[in-house]
Design a protein around this motif. Structure first.
Motif, PDB file in Angstrom:
ATOM      1  N   SER A 354      68.896  44.536  32.270  1.00 37.98           N
ATOM      2  CA  SER A 354      69.582  43.763  31.242  1.00 37.98           C
ATOM      3  C   SER A 354      70.456  44.664  30.368  1.00 37.98           C
ATOM      4  N   THR A 355      70.017  45.884  30.137  1.00 42.09           N
ATOM      5  CA  THR A 355      70.846  46.837  29.380  1.00 42.09           C
ATOM      6  C   THR A 355      72.135  47.139  30.126  1.00 42.09           C
ATOM      7  N   ILE A 356      72.029  47.360  31.427  1.00 40.28           N
ATOM      8  CA  ILE A 356      73.217  47.601  32.241  1.00 40.28           C
ATOM      9  C   ILE A 356      74.124  46.367  32.226  1.00 40.28           C
ATOM     10  N   ALA A 357      73.516  45.179  32.268  1.00 40.26           N
ATOM     11  CA  ALA A 357      74.302  43.955  32.235  1.00 40.26           C
ATOM     12  C   ALA A 357      75.104  43.848  30.942  1.00 40.26           C
ATOM     13  N   GLY A 358      74.486  44.192  29.811  1.00 37.30           N
ATOM     14  CA  GLY A 358      75.210  44.154  28.551  1.00 37.30           C
ATOM     15  C   GLY A 358      76.356  45.149  28.506  1.00 37.30           C
ATOM     16  N   MET A 359      76.150  46.337  29.071  1.00 39.97           N
ATOM     17  CA  MET A 359      77.212  47.339  29.095  1.00 39.97           C
ATOM     18  C   MET A 359      78.366  46.923  30.010  1.00 39.97           C
ATOM     19  N   LEU A 360      78.059  46.185  31.073  1.00 42.92           N
ATOM     20  CA  LEU A 360      79.102  45.759  32.013  1.00 42.92           C
ATOM     21  C   LEU A 360      79.810  44.481  31.577  1.00 42.92           C
ATOM     22  N   GLY A 361      79.384  43.913  30.467  1.00 45.98           N
ATOM     23  CA  GLY A 361      80.091  42.752  29.933  1.00 45.98           C
ATOM     24  C   GLY A 361      79.439  41.416  30.205  1.00 45.98           C
ATOM     25  N   SER A 362      78.178  41.387  30.630  1.00 42.34           N
ATOM     26  CA  SER A 362      77.504  40.113  30.868  1.00 42.34           C
ATOM     27  C   SER A 362      77.121  39.474  29.539  1.00 42.34           C
ATOM     28  N   ILE A 363      77.272  38.167  29.456  1.00 41.08           N
ATOM     29  CA  ILE A 363      76.915  37.449  28.234  1.00 41.08           C
ATOM     30  C   ILE A 363      75.641  36.624  28.424  1.00 41.08           C
ATOM     31  N   SER A 364      74.976  36.785  29.558  1.00 38.68           N
ATOM     32  CA  SER A 364      73.778  35.985  29.820  1.00 38.68           C
ATOM     33  C   SER A 364      72.562  36.816  30.178  1.00 38.68           C
ATOM     34  N   GLY A 365      72.696  38.132  30.370  1.00 37.73           N
ATOM     35  CA  GLY A 365      71.548  38.980  30.642  1.00 37.73           C
ATOM     36  C   GLY A 365      70.921  38.693  31.993  1.00 37.73           C
ATOM     37  N   THR A 366      69.815  39.364  32.259  1.00 38.17           N
ATOM     38  CA  THR A 366      69.071  39.155  33.495  1.00 38.17           C
ATOM     39  C   THR A 366      67.582  39.097  33.190  1.00 38.17           C
ATOM     40  N   ALA A 367      66.893  38.249  33.906  1.00 41.44           N
ATOM     41  CA  ALA A 367      65.437  38.128  33.838  1.00 41.44           C
ATOM     42  C   ALA A 367      64.976  37.598  35.189  1.00 41.44           C
ATOM     43  N   THR A 368      63.693  37.516  35.385  1.00 40.80           N
ATOM     44  CA  THR A 368      63.160  37.019  36.651  1.00 40.80           C
ATOM     45  C   THR A 368      63.540  35.559  36.837  1.00 40.80           C
ATOM     46  N   SER A 369      64.122  35.248  37.984  1.00 41.12           N
ATOM     47  CA  SER A 369      64.555  33.890  38.290  1.00 41.12           C
ATOM     48  C   SER A 369      63.349  33.046  38.695  1.00 41.12           C
ATOM     49  N   VAL A 370      63.043  32.053  37.893  1.00 46.58           N
ATOM     50  CA  VAL A 370      61.907  31.175  38.190  1.00 46.58           C
ATOM     51  C   VAL A 370      62.170  30.372  39.456  1.00 46.58           C
ATOM     52  N   ALA A 371      63.394  29.889  39.615  1.00 48.29           N
ATOM     53  CA  ALA A 371      63.712  29.063  40.785  1.00 48.29           C
ATOM     54  C   ALA A 371      63.541  29.843  42.079  1.00 48.29           C
ATOM     55  N   ASN A 372      64.021  31.072  42.128  1.00 49.06           N
ATOM     56  CA  ASN A 372      63.872  31.874  43.343  1.00 49.06           C
ATOM     57  C   ASN A 372      62.421  32.231  43.613  1.00 49.06           C
ATOM     58  N   SER A 373      61.659  32.510  42.552  1.00 50.91           N
ATOM     59  CA  SER A 373      60.241  32.809  42.737  1.00 50.91           C
ATOM     60  C   SER A 373      59.490  31.604  43.275  1.00 50.91           C
ATOM     61  N   CYS A 374      59.832  30.413  42.776  1.00 54.62           N
ATOM     62  CA  CYS A 374      59.152  29.206  43.248  1.00 54.62           C
ATOM     63  C   CYS A 374      59.535  28.846  44.671  1.00 54.62           C
ATOM     64  N   SER A 375      60.707  29.272  45.114  1.00 52.72           N
ATOM     65  CA  SER A 375      61.119  28.945  46.480  1.00 52.72           C
ATOM     66  C   SER A 375      60.201  29.580  47.514  1.00 52.72           C
TER      67      SER A 375
END
Length: 599
Positions: A354-375
Motif C-alpha cells: 500500500s505504501t508503494i501504491a501511494g507513491m505510484l499515485g494510487s488513490i485506493s490503496g491495496t488490501a486483501t481482496s475478499v472476492a478473490n479469496s472467496c472464489s
C-alpha cells in the motif's frame, strides 16, 4: 471372461486415479489450466476495482467536472499496484493465494475525506473555504488526488510498522471462533448495498449470472472432462472444468450475449441504476495505450492532518479484514490456520504494498481482496502459482490504460452478481466457525447478536448523521466518522472485546475442540510448510539476530523445525489461538492422535 473383467476393472481404476479434483496451495497446474484460472482471478478483481473506483468517482463528480478523464489512469495505476502487492504477498508475505486489490476499507474513509468541509489546500499552500460558484471556479487549484494518495501512503506505513512490531501476531492469538465468525460474516454482509446498486442495473442479467455460477459450481461440480488422451484414447487427466471456471464461463457468456443485445438495441447499453457512473464512456478523452506509473507523476502524496488520520482509520479496518481473510483462505484451501508470525509477515508486506501504491499515485490503496479469496471456495483451486500469474496479468494490464478501460464495459450487473456470490461465501465461512462453540450458551448468543447488529446499525446511522460528531477539529471528526461508518472495524472490535472480557469457559469459546483438531491435523499432514518462505529468502534470513523481529520469526525453519520449536516454546505455537486455559483442557483426543515423532 475373467481376464476381460479384470482388465476393465484395471482401466476403471486407472480412470479414477487420473481425476484431479482441485489444486492445493503448493501445487502447480498445467499451463492450459493455469492461464484461464489466472484470467478468472483478474476478472473477479476487476469487479472490486470497478466498484471502488465507480463509487469514488461518482462522489467526486459532484465536486469536480473534469474528473472523468482521470478515471482510466487511476484504475490502471490501481491494477498495476495490485499486481505488485500480490507478487510480494505470495512470495515474501503470508504465502497464501491472496490477491491484493482496493476495498471498502479505503473507499469509506476516502469518501468521508472528500465530503468534509475543511478548508482545502491549493498549490500555493494557502487555505481557503470555497462554496457555490466560487468553488467551481477555483476547484482546479486543488489537488484532490494527492491527499488521497497521502492517506493511502499513511495506511501502508501504519500496517508496515504494526507488522514489524509483532502486533498482529499477538492479536491473532486471541481470535477465537467467537471473534472470527462474526467478523467474517460482517465482511460478507458489509457490501450488500454496493452489490445491490450494481445488480439493480439489470436484475435479469444478474439473475442469469448468479444462476450460471450456482449451476456450474454446485450442481455440476463433479462433472470431470478429459484434458488430453493418449494413442489408445484412454483418459490421462480429467479436471472438473465447470467448477474450476464457474465464474469465468458465466462472465464470458453473459458479456457476449449482453453485447449482442446491446448492439441490436434490444436492451440499453447503459443498464445501470445511475447513469453518472458511466459518464466516462461518453467522454472525448481517450486514454493512452502505454503508460507506466512512476513516483511523482501526479505529484507526491500530500500529508495533511486529514490524510494522516484517514490513513490510520483505513489501516485499522484493513488489518482486521485481512486477518480474517487469511483465516478464511486457509480454511477454504484446507490447510492449517496461519501461525502468528505469518500474520506479522503478511500484514507487513501488505502495508509495504500500500505504501508503494501511494507513491505510484494510487488513490485506493491495496488490501486483501475478499472476492478473490472467496472464489477459492467455489472453484477449489487454491494454487499459489495461479495467483502469481494473475498478478503478472495485472501488471501488464496496468501499464495500458486503454486496455484497463475495456474492463469498464463489462455490465455492472455482472459485477454485482459476482460480488454477491463471492461475498456470500465469506458469510457462510464465518458461520462454519460456530460449530466449535457452545451455541446454547447465553454468553455466546448475546455476543454474536450484539456484534452483528451493531456492526450494521451504527454505520448506517452515522452515515445519515455526519454532523453528530463535532470535536472542533475537522481532522478528528473525519477519523472518528471513518471508524464508525466501517462495519468490519466495528464488528471486529466489538466481538473481540466481548469475547475476551466476558467470562466463559474454553468449551464455550470454541478453544477446546478447535485446538485439538488443528493439533491432530498438524501431526498427520504437516501443512505448516505452506507458510515457509522460499529457500533463497530463508538463507538470507539465517542470521539469528534477525530472529528478534516478529516479521522474521520461523521464516528460516522448515515445518519439522517449527514443530520442534513449538514443543520448546508453547507460546509460539502454530495454532490459531493462544490456549490460555491449557491446564483445564482435556487432552485425551490429542493423545489418541499420532505422535509428533511418527509424523
Amino acid at each position: 471372461m475373467e481376464v476381460s473383467s479384470s482388465t476393465s476393472h484395471q482401466k476403471k481404476r486407472n480412470f479414477e486415479e487420473t481425476r484431479i479434483p482441485g489444486f492445493r496451495v503448493d501445487q502447480r497446474p498445467p499451463w492450459y489450466i493455469n492461464i484461464p484460472l489466472a484470467l478468472q482471478h483478474v476478472f473477479i478483481l476487476s469487479s472490486v476495482l470497478v466498484m471502488v473506483h465507480s463509487l469514488l468517482f461518482k462522489g467526486l463528480q459532484q465536486q469536480r467536472k473534469d474528473v472523468n478523464q482521470y478515471e482510466d489512469q487511476f484504475m490502471a495505476t490501481s491494477l498495476f499496484t495490485s499486481g505488485i502487492a500480490t507478487l510480494m504477498q505470495t512470495t515474501l508475505g503470508s504465502r497464501l493465494p491472496l490477491m491484493q486489490a482496493p476495498s471498502l476499507e479505503f473507499l469509506i474513509p476516502a469518501l468521508v475525506l472528500l465530503t468534509s468541509n475543511e478548508p482545502r489546500h491549493d498549490y500555493n499552500g494557502t487555505n481557503e473555504t470555497w462554496t457555490g460558484d466560487e468553488y467551481d471556479e477555483k476547484i482546479h487549484c486543488m489537488d484532490w488526488s494527492r491527499e488521497l494518495q497521502g492517506a493511502v501512503f499513511v495506511s501502508g506505513i501504519v500496517r508496515l510498522l504494526l507488522g514489524l512490531s509483532g502486533f498482529y501476531g499477538v492479536i491473532s492469538r486471541y481470535f477465537s471462533p467467537m471473534v472470527v465468525a462474526p467478523t467474517l460474516s460482517i465482511i460478507g454482509l458489509s457490501i450488500y448495498k454496493e452489490a445491490a446498486l450494481f445488480c439493480s442495473a439489470s436484475w435479469g442479467i444478474t439473475a442469469v449470472v448468479v444462476l450460471l455460477i450456482v449451476l456450474l459450481s454446485q450442481h455440476m461440480h463433479n462433472l470431470f472432462i478429459p484434458s488430453c488422451r493418449n494413442a489408445t484414447s484412454q483418459c490421462i487427466t480429467q479436471y472438473p472444468v465447470f467448477r474450476m471456471f464457474s465464474v469465468l464461463l458465466p462472465l464470458v457468456c453473459v458479456c457476449i450475449v449482453s453485447g449482442l443485445l446491446g448492439v441490436t438495441r434490444i436492451i440499453s447499453l447503459e443498464n445501470i441504476v445511475d447513469a453518472s457512473l458511466l459518464q466516462h464512456r461518453n467522454s472525448s478523452f481517450h486514454p493512452p495505450w502505454l503508460w507506466v506509473p512512476y513516483p511523482g507523476h501526479n505529484g507526491l502524496p500530500l500529508l495533511t492532518g486529514r490524510s494522516l488520520l484517514t490513513g490510520i482509520a483505513a489501516a485499522l479496518s484493513a488489518g482486521i479484514s485481512s486477518q480474517s481473510c487469511y483465516l478464511m483462505t486457509a480454511r477454504l484451501a484446507k490447510t492449517l490456520p496461519p501461525p502468528p508470525s505469518t500474520y506479522n509477515r503478511g500484514l507487513c508486506i501488505e502495508g509495504l504494498g500500500s505504501t508503494i501504491a501511494g507513491m505510484l499515485g494510487s488513490i485506493s490503496g491495496t488490501a486483501t481482496s475478499v472476492a478473490n479469496s472467496c472464489s477459492h471456495g467455489l472453484t477449489e483451486c487454491c494454487s499459489r502459482d495461479v495467483v502469481q500469474v494473475s498478478a503478472i496479468m495485472c501488471l501488464l494490464l496496468g501499464i495500458s490504460p486503454r486496455l484497463t478501460h475495456l474492463l469498464t464495459y463489462i455490465p455492472f450487473s455482472v459485477h454485482g452478481g459476482i460480488l454477491s456470490i463471492t461475498h456470500a461465501v465469506a458469510v457462510a465461512t464465518g458461520i462454519t466457525y460456530f460449530q466449535y462453540t457452545d451455541m446454547d450458551s447465553g454468553r455466546n448468543i448475546f455476543n454474536i447478536g450484539f456484534s452483528l447488529f451493531m456492526a450494521l446499525l451504527a454505520p448506517r446511522w452515522f452515515s445519515s448523521h455526519k454532523n453528530f460528531i463535532s470535536t472542533g477539529a475537522t481532522s478528528a471528526d473525519i477519523f472518528f466518522l471513518s471508524l464508525l461508518t466501517m462495519p468490519v472495524f466495528l464488528g471486529g472490535v466489538v466481538s473481540f472485546f466481548l469475547d475476551n472480557t466476558v467470562s466463559g469457559s474454553p468449551q464455550e469459546r470454541g478453544l477446546h475442540s478447535l485446538l485439538l483438531e488443528d493439533r491432530a491435523r498438524e501431526c498427520t499432514e504437516q501443512e505448516s510448510a505452506v507458510y515457509d518462505l522460499p529457500p533463497v529468502v530463508s538463507k538470507l534470513l539465517l542470521n539469528r539476530r534477525l530472529r528478534v523481529f516478529p516479521f522474521c520469526a520461523f521464516s528460516t525453519m522448515s515445518a519439522a523445525q517449527v514443530d520442534q520449536e513449538v514443543a520448546i516454546s508453547p507460546e509460539e505455537r502454530t495454532d490459531l489461538l493462544l490456549n490460555v486455559h491449557s491446564e483445564n483442557m482435556d487432552t485425551s483426543r490429542c493423545d489418541a492422535a499420532p505422535s509428533t515423532s511418527d509424523c
